[in-house]
Design a protein around this motif. Structure first.
Motif, PDB file in Angstrom:
ATOM      1  N   ILE A  62     120.190 121.746  48.887  1.00 51.91           N
ATOM      2  CA  ILE A  62     118.945 121.953  48.146  1.00 51.91           C
ATOM      3  C   ILE A  62     118.796 120.885  47.061  1.00 51.91           C
ATOM      4  N   GLY A  63     119.921 120.508  46.435  1.00 51.63           N
ATOM      5  CA  GLY A  63     119.843 119.477  45.401  1.00 51.63           C
ATOM      6  C   GLY A  63     119.312 118.169  45.924  1.00 51.63           C
ATOM      7  N   GLU A  64     119.666 117.824  47.180  1.00 55.69           N
ATOM      8  CA  GLU A  64     119.168 116.588  47.800  1.00 55.69           C
ATOM      9  C   GLU A  64     117.713 116.735  48.233  1.00 55.69           C
ATOM     10  N   SER A  65     117.259 117.976  48.395  1.00 55.27           N
ATOM     11  CA  SER A  65     115.891 118.180  48.865  1.00 55.27           C
ATOM     12  C   SER A  65     114.860 117.955  47.772  1.00 55.27           C
ATOM     13  N   PHE A  66     115.241 118.135  46.514  1.00 54.30           N
ATOM     14  CA  PHE A  66     114.274 117.958  45.432  1.00 54.30           C
ATOM     15  C   PHE A  66     113.709 116.539  45.376  1.00 54.30           C
ATOM     16  N   PRO A  67     114.545 115.483  45.438  1.00 55.76           N
ATOM     17  CA  PRO A  67     113.963 114.136  45.446  1.00 55.76           C
ATOM     18  C   PRO A  67     113.015 113.912  46.623  1.00 55.76           C
ATOM     19  N   ASP A  68     113.344 114.474  47.789  1.00 58.48           N
ATOM     20  CA  ASP A  68     112.481 114.288  48.963  1.00 58.48           C
ATOM     21  C   ASP A  68     111.092 114.846  48.706  1.00 58.48           C
ATOM     22  N   THR A  69     111.016 116.093  48.228  1.00 55.67           N
ATOM     23  CA  THR A  69     109.714 116.719  47.995  1.00 55.67           C
ATOM     24  C   THR A  69     108.994 116.097  46.807  1.00 55.67           C
ATOM     25  N   LEU A  70     109.710 115.917  45.703  1.00 52.29           N
ATOM     26  CA  LEU A  70     109.067 115.353  44.514  1.00 52.29           C
ATOM     27  C   LEU A  70     108.550 113.949  44.782  1.00 52.29           C
ATOM     28  N   ASN A  71     109.307 113.144  45.525  1.00 53.57           N
ATOM     29  CA  ASN A  71     108.838 111.793  45.841  1.00 53.57           C
ATOM     30  C   ASN A  71     107.536 111.830  46.638  1.00 53.57           C
ATOM     31  N   GLN A  72     107.448 112.755  47.603  1.00 52.87           N
ATOM     32  CA  GLN A  72     106.222 112.859  48.395  1.00 52.87           C
ATOM     33  C   GLN A  72     105.031 113.251  47.523  1.00 52.87           C
ATOM     34  N   ARG A  73     105.225 114.285  46.691  1.00 56.38           N
ATOM     35  CA  ARG A  73     104.121 114.755  45.872  1.00 56.38           C
ATOM     36  C   ARG A  73     103.707 113.708  44.830  1.00 56.38           C
ATOM     37  N   LEU A  74     104.682 113.072  44.194  1.00 53.91           N
ATOM     38  CA  LEU A  74     104.361 112.075  43.166  1.00 53.91           C
ATOM     39  C   LEU A  74     103.692 110.850  43.784  1.00 53.91           C
ATOM     40  N   ALA A  75     104.133 110.456  44.980  1.00 51.93           N
ATOM     41  CA  ALA A  75     103.493 109.326  45.653  1.00 51.93           C
ATOM     42  C   ALA A  75     102.035 109.651  45.964  1.00 51.93           C
ATOM     43  N   SER A  76     101.767 110.895  46.373  1.00 48.44           N
ATOM     44  CA  SER A  76     100.389 111.278  46.703  1.00 48.44           C
ATOM     45  C   SER A  76      99.505 111.299  45.467  1.00 48.44           C
ATOM     46  N   ALA A  77     100.126 111.366  44.289  1.00 48.49           N
ATOM     47  CA  ALA A  77      99.364 111.426  43.042  1.00 48.49           C
ATOM     48  C   ALA A  77      99.281 110.077  42.344  1.00 48.49           C
ATOM     49  N   GLY A  78      99.688 109.007  43.009  1.00 45.75           N
ATOM     50  CA  GLY A  78      99.520 107.671  42.460  1.00 45.75           C
ATOM     51  C   GLY A  78     100.732 107.115  41.745  1.00 45.75           C
ATOM     52  N   PHE A  79     101.877 107.806  41.813  1.00 43.99           N
ATOM     53  CA  PHE A  79     103.107 107.265  41.249  1.00 43.99           C
ATOM     54  C   PHE A  79     103.824 106.431  42.311  1.00 43.99           C
ATOM     55  N   LEU A  80     104.816 105.672  41.876  1.00 49.11           N
ATOM     56  CA  LEU A  80     105.610 104.860  42.804  1.00 49.11           C
ATOM     57  C   LEU A  80     107.062 105.319  42.721  1.00 49.11           C
ATOM     58  N   PRO A  81     107.459 106.279  43.553  1.00 53.64           N
ATOM     59  CA  PRO A  81     108.833 106.782  43.497  1.00 53.64           C
ATOM     60  C   PRO A  81     109.831 105.775  44.053  1.00 53.64           C
ATOM     61  N   ILE A  82     111.025 105.797  43.484  1.00 56.37           N
ATOM     62  CA  ILE A  82     112.138 104.987  43.965  1.00 56.37           C
ATOM     63  C   ILE A  82     112.934 105.843  44.937  1.00 56.37           C
ATOM     64  N   ASN A  83     113.137 105.368  46.151  1.00 52.22           N
ATOM     65  CA  ASN A  83     113.702 106.237  47.177  1.00 52.22           C
ATOM     66  C   ASN A  83     115.226 106.238  47.174  1.00 52.22           C
ATOM     67  N   HIS A  84     115.784 106.973  48.132  1.00 55.78           N
ATOM     68  CA  HIS A  84     117.231 107.185  48.231  1.00 55.78           C
ATOM     69  C   HIS A  84     117.975 105.868  48.395  1.00 55.78           C
ATOM     70  N   ASP A  85     117.451 104.963  49.229  1.00 59.75           N
ATOM     71  CA  ASP A  85     118.137 103.688  49.460  1.00 59.75           C
ATOM     72  C   ASP A  85     118.193 102.854  48.188  1.00 59.75           C
ATOM     73  N   ASP A  86     117.106 102.897  47.399  1.00 59.53           N
ATOM     74  CA  ASP A  86     117.091 102.151  46.141  1.00 59.53           C
ATOM     75  C   ASP A  86     118.124 102.704  45.172  1.00 59.53           C
TER      76      ASP A  86
END
Length: 546
Positions: A62-86
């Motif tokens: 579940i801890g690893e799932s938070f970045p996945d969901t938050l990155n998707q939602r923040l990207a849809s709102a105009g933010f630029l998330p830094i992903n797992h590889d970065d």
């Protein structure tokens, strides 16, 4: 928007150059009244895995799932998330293990390595079948930590908790954030078991476990595009090219992941010798994001079919003149066409950029013979004969998701800056058109953002109010949907607003009112398919239009 300097660390490990986009943005920034606001918005966000306070290792995923969901939602709102590889790049750069859980001081070091503007840290616990989570936003520039942002629900509603946390994070970073919380909460979800398999698959330590977990995710949710993409990439990494292509082809073209999926689809087809299909996949990506690497690969697939790829190679080389491989590929293509002078110029540029390139030196010697490459001739000559060298164009085999996201982000910003130079009513019109495009693709947060921007430019835009009414209807906020539809109709009668009201009244079994609204919609737009569908639905219930 992050400045070019703020992306140097982020893109150090990436081969996708975007300097040509930056130069265009800089030119636009000199004339756009809103350029400074966009340039300094600082929306590069790093979401770290949340800490597991449950005491149960089987819930660590579940801890690893938070970045996945938050990155998707923040990207849809105009933010630029830094992903797992970065993030892994930053940890490697700092000499830290991949499962390292940083202190606040180390978090700041990681953020500074990636030049992130904000870092999201958090934790979660599960008690009696309920999950509670909290997050905090670290403003890296101000070294300020926000107050805790919390939410909780039944564990089965994990998506709701993560989406709510994402919305609260966005509101903390941008006060008066324009997208409604219900829009985030209504984002599409998949069965929790499929989500678990997807997260576990992405974090698997062996190739077999990764493929098996991702296959389970797809079996449980066949249309789960994130899992399809991850599975296709895993199969491609295992050199299972045919199965990789079959998996990646299932990602719809309307999905935001389609660009990455088709890049790897092109590579899978290319490795199977299916060059026409590879060319088609690369062409799809290039038509939406014409980065030089994509155009180069499209050109290589074209050349493998014996067709002239010079124009495409010229595009790739012009977009990134500092890449020696593009000059090499153009030299090979010109050489095949018998343009020895042009080929010589390009191969010389290759050697200037990469003096140790042995193949380029061989190519230069072959060009100097003044003979076009011929496979039959090459087969009957000695290895010391320059004409025996049969050069092949070079394809790029690695997709840098971070750079593709950055390029798409920059293109969005360029579009916003161009629109800022237009009259307010034209700005509203273009934002509304974009909003409807997003609606058609099922991208609700992105659509709402465009309609809100339209209303900010022109509060009297009936089309924008109608678009926002459609967003509110889709997210289940019927009261606000009605309010926006009625506001739209007060400004100007239009079919979309009437149809929103008709849908709401039909659901409430107010058939007379629904029929009246459908009738008004058809008077304005007699061929409107949605209105005709509503008319048929009403007639099936014995209600004719007035």
């Amino acid at each position: 928007m992050p400045s070019p300097s703020k992306l140097r660390h982020l893109l150090k490990h990436s081969w996708l150059p975007i300097a040509f986009l930056f130069s265009t943005i800089h030119a636009l920034a000199q004339t756009s009244p809103s350029a400074e606001t966009i340039e300094n918005s600082g929306r590069l966000v790093l979401v770290l895995p949340f800490d597991n306070h449950t005491g149960q290792q089987n819930l660590a995923w579940i801890g690893e799932s938070f970045p996945d969901t938050l990155n998707q939602r923040l990207a849809s709102a105009g933010f630029l998330p830094i992903n797992h590889d970065d993030l892994q790049y930053a940890l490697d750069h700092l000499g830290l293990p991949s499962d390292f859980r940083p202190t606040r001081a180390t978090t700041i070091r990681i953020a500074q390595t990636l030049d992130a503007n904000y870092v999201i840290i958090g934790s979660y616990n599960v008690t009696n079948g309920r999950i509670s989570a909290q997050a905090q936003v670290l403003n890296v520039n101000q070294l300020h930590m926000s107050h805790p942002l919390a939410d909780s629900s039944e564990l089965a509603r994990l998506f709701d908790v993560e989406n709510a946390i994402a919305w609260k994070v966005a509101n903390d970073i941008v006060p008066n954030f324009s997208i409604a919380e219900q829009t985030f909460l209504s984002a599409p979800s998949v069965p929790l078991s499929a989500f678990e398999d997807y997260i576990r698959g992405n974090n698997a330590t062996t190739p077999d476990e990764r493929v098996n977990r991702l296959q389970d995710a797809v079996r449980l949710a066949p249309d789960y595009s994130a899992a399809l993409l991850a599975l296709g990439k895993a199969q491609y990494a295992n050199r299972d090219f045919d199965n990789a292509a079959a998996t990646l082809a299932k990602v719809p073209h309307s999905d935001r992941r389609a660009l990455e999926a088709n890049f790897y689809l092109g590579l899978a087809r290319f490795n199977s010798g299916k060059y026409a299909e590879a060319e088609s996949a690369f062409a799809f990506v290039a038509s939406r994001l014409p980065l030089p690497e994509v155009v180069n690969n499209q050109a290589v697939a074209t050349a493998r079919q014996g067709r002239n790829a010079v124009p495409l190679f010229r595009r790739a080389s012009a977009a990134d003149p500092n890449d020696p491989d593009y000059h090499y590929n153009l030299a090979v293509s010109l050489y095949r066409q018998g343009d020895f002078a042009g080929a010589t110029t390009e191969v010389n540029q290759t050697l200037k950029l990469r003096p140790t390139d042995a193949e380029a030196a061989q190519l230069k010697a072959s060009i100097a013979t003044g003979k076009k490459p011929d496979a039959k001739t090459a087969a009957n000559t000695t290895d010391t004969d320059p004409s025996s060298f049969d050069p092949l164009e070079r394809i790029r085999r690695t997709y840098s998701e971070a750079s593709f996201r950055q390029a798409a982000f920059e293109i969005d910003q360029m579009r916003a800056m161009r629109m800022a130079t237009l009259p307010k009513d034209q700005q509203a019109k273009q934002y509304t058109e974009l909003g409807h495009e997003y609606l058609g693709e099922g991208l609700i947060p992105e659509a709402e953002q465009q309609f809100q921007s339209a209303l900010k430019a022109d509060p009297s835009s009936s089309e924008a109010h109608a678009g926002l009414a459609q967003v509110r209807e889709r997210t289940g906020n019927n009261q606000q949907a009605r309010t926006e539809a009625e506001a739209s109709l007060r400004l100007q009668p239009n079919a979309p607003a009437y149809l929103v009201l008709a849908h709401l009244e039909y659901q409430a079994n107010q058939l007379d009112a629904a029929a009246a609204d459908v009738s008004n919609a058809l008077k304005l737009d007699p061929k409107n398919s949605a209105a005709l569908g509503m008319k048929q639905a009403l007639q099936s219930r014995g209600k004719t239009l007035p």
